[in-house]
Design a protein around this motif. Structure first.
Motif, PDB file in Angstrom:
ATOM      1  N   GLY A  14       8.085 -27.045 -26.184  1.00 18.08           N
ATOM      2  CA  GLY A  14       8.816 -26.407 -27.271  1.00 18.08           C
ATOM      3  C   GLY A  14       9.902 -27.257 -27.882  1.00 18.08           C
ATOM      4  N   LEU A  15      10.019 -28.512 -27.475  1.00 14.83           N
ATOM      5  CA  LEU A  15      11.022 -29.410 -28.042  1.00 14.83           C
ATOM      6  C   LEU A  15      10.352 -30.299 -29.070  1.00 14.83           C
ATOM      7  N   GLU A  16      10.758 -30.174 -30.328  1.00 20.23           N
ATOM      8  CA  GLU A  16      10.197 -30.983 -31.413  1.00 20.23           C
ATOM      9  C   GLU A  16      11.310 -31.813 -32.032  1.00 20.23           C
ATOM     10  N   ASN A  17      10.967 -33.001 -32.470  1.00 21.46           N
ATOM     11  CA  ASN A  17      11.932 -33.898 -33.096  1.00 21.46           C
ATOM     12  C   ASN A  17      11.325 -34.508 -34.348  1.00 21.46           C
ATOM     13  N   ALA A  18      12.179 -34.833 -35.302  1.00 20.42           N
ATOM     14  CA  ALA A  18      11.746 -35.544 -36.500  1.00 20.42           C
ATOM     15  C   ALA A  18      12.849 -36.520 -36.882  1.00 20.42           C
ATOM     16  N   ILE A  19      12.457 -37.635 -37.467  1.00 17.00           N
ATOM     17  CA  ILE A  19      13.419 -38.644 -37.897  1.00 17.00           C
ATOM     18  C   ILE A  19      13.223 -38.883 -39.388  1.00 17.00           C
ATOM     19  N   GLY A  20      14.286 -39.178 -40.113  1.00 16.43           N
ATOM     20  CA  GLY A  20      14.164 -39.380 -41.545  1.00 16.43           C
ATOM     21  C   GLY A  20      15.405 -40.006 -42.155  1.00 16.43           C
ATOM     22  N   ILE A  21      15.436 -40.040 -43.488  1.00 13.33           N
ATOM     23  CA  ILE A  21      16.571 -40.585 -44.244  1.00 13.33           C
ATOM     24  C   ILE A  21      17.006 -39.546 -45.254  1.00 13.33           C
ATOM     25  N   SER A  22      18.323 -39.324 -45.346  1.00 15.64           N
ATOM     26  CA  SER A  22      18.905 -38.432 -46.338  1.00 15.64           C
ATOM     27  C   SER A  22      20.167 -39.085 -46.875  1.00 15.64           C
ATOM     28  N   ASN A  23      20.248 -39.230 -48.193  1.00 14.06           N
ATOM     29  CA  ASN A  23      21.418 -39.869 -48.825  1.00 14.06           C
ATOM     30  C   ASN A  23      21.750 -41.214 -48.187  1.00 14.06           C
ATOM     31  N   LYS A  24      20.736 -42.031 -47.959  1.00 10.88           N
ATOM     32  CA  LYS A  24      20.853 -43.385 -47.405  1.00 10.88           C
ATOM     33  C   LYS A  24      21.343 -43.416 -45.962  1.00 10.88           C
ATOM     34  N   LYS A  25      21.248 -42.281 -45.245  1.00 11.77           N
ATOM     35  CA  LYS A  25      21.647 -42.234 -43.845  1.00 11.77           C
ATOM     36  C   LYS A  25      20.454 -41.775 -43.007  1.00 11.77           C
ATOM     37  N   VAL A  26      20.311 -42.374 -41.822  1.00 15.28           N
ATOM     38  CA  VAL A  26      19.247 -41.994 -40.903  1.00 15.28           C
ATOM     39  C   VAL A  26      19.669 -40.721 -40.171  1.00 15.28           C
ATOM     40  N   PHE A  27      18.735 -39.774 -40.016  1.00 14.04           N
ATOM     41  CA  PHE A  27      19.044 -38.548 -39.294  1.00 14.04           C
ATOM     42  C   PHE A  27      17.920 -38.186 -38.340  1.00 14.04           C
ATOM     43  N   ILE A  28      18.250 -37.337 -37.380  1.00 18.28           N
ATOM     44  CA  ILE A  28      17.276 -36.766 -36.459  1.00 18.28           C
ATOM     45  C   ILE A  28      17.420 -35.254 -36.515  1.00 18.28           C
ATOM     46  N   LEU A  29      16.291 -34.562 -36.655  1.00 16.76           N
ATOM     47  CA  LEU A  29      16.244 -33.112 -36.519  1.00 16.76           C
ATOM     48  C   LEU A  29      15.650 -32.812 -35.156  1.00 16.76           C
ATOM     49  N   ASN A  30      16.278 -31.926 -34.419  1.00 15.45           N
ATOM     50  CA  ASN A  30      15.838 -31.568 -33.087  1.00 15.45           C
ATOM     51  C   ASN A  30      15.673 -30.055 -33.045  1.00 15.45           C
ATOM     52  N   GLN A  31      14.446 -29.582 -32.826  1.00 10.90           N
ATOM     53  CA  GLN A  31      14.190 -28.141 -32.772  1.00 10.90           C
ATOM     54  C   GLN A  31      13.921 -27.759 -31.335  1.00 10.90           C
ATOM     55  N   LEU A  32      14.785 -26.923 -30.782  1.00 12.76           N
ATOM     56  CA  LEU A  32      14.647 -26.458 -29.417  1.00 12.76           C
ATOM     57  C   LEU A  32      14.769 -24.947 -29.408  1.00 12.76           C
ATOM     58  N   ARG A  33      13.698 -24.266 -29.049  1.00 14.31           N
ATOM     59  CA  ARG A  33      13.631 -22.802 -29.006  1.00 14.31           C
ATOM     60  C   ARG A  33      14.060 -22.173 -30.320  1.00 14.31           C
ATOM     61  N   ASP A  34      15.282 -21.640 -30.397  1.00 15.12           N
ATOM     62  CA  ASP A  34      15.689 -20.860 -31.574  1.00 15.12           C
ATOM     63  C   ASP A  34      16.696 -21.569 -32.467  1.00 15.12           C
ATOM     64  N   SER A  35      16.732 -22.905 -32.449  1.00 14.07           N
ATOM     65  CA  SER A  35      17.669 -23.608 -33.321  1.00 14.07           C
ATOM     66  C   SER A  35      17.134 -24.975 -33.739  1.00 14.07           C
ATOM     67  N   ILE A  36      17.579 -25.402 -34.921  1.00 13.18           N
ATOM     68  CA  ILE A  36      17.326 -26.762 -35.403  1.00 13.18           C
ATOM     69  C   ILE A  36      18.681 -27.448 -35.473  1.00 13.18           C
ATOM     70  N   ASN A  37      18.794 -28.573 -34.784  1.00 18.32           N
ATOM     71  CA  ASN A  37      20.050 -29.315 -34.747  1.00 18.32           C
ATOM     72  C   ASN A  37      19.894 -30.609 -35.538  1.00 18.32           C
ATOM     73  N   TYR A  38      20.898 -30.932 -36.337  1.00 21.29           N
ATOM     74  CA  TYR A  38      20.886 -32.101 -37.214  1.00 21.29           C
ATOM     75  C   TYR A  38      21.872 -33.127 -36.671  1.00 21.29           C
TER      76      TYR A  38
END
Length: 72
Positions: A14-38
């Motif tokens: 149930g732990l999902e992660n994604a990596i990307g770029i927003s406004n020229k900054k690298v970010f990670i999204l982490n989805q664990l159970r009932d929340s998405i953390n940036y």
């Protein structure tokens, strides 16, 4: 502009992660159970950004549902 590069399931529990770029900054999204953390890469450290994090609901089909106004 946001670009989401890769999504992966790191644990199979149930732990999902994604990596990307927003406004020229690298970010990670982490989805664990009932929340998405940036997390944003800032000065070589990952900084948690609560304003871009959100509580989610999981529907009966297992889909992650976020508020209509959510933007990472």
């Amino acid at each position: 502009m946001e670009i989401l590069f890769k999504q992966w399931n790191s644990s199979g529990r149930g732990l999902e992660n994604a990596i990307g770029i927003s406004n020229k900054k690298v970010f990670i999204l982490n989805q664990l159970r009932d929340s998405i953390n940036y997390y944003e890469l800032n000065n070589k450290s990952l900084i948690y950004k609560p304003s871009n994090s959100v509580k989610v609901k999981i529907d009966s089909l297992g889909n992650v549902c976020v508020p209509d106004s959510y933007k990472f």
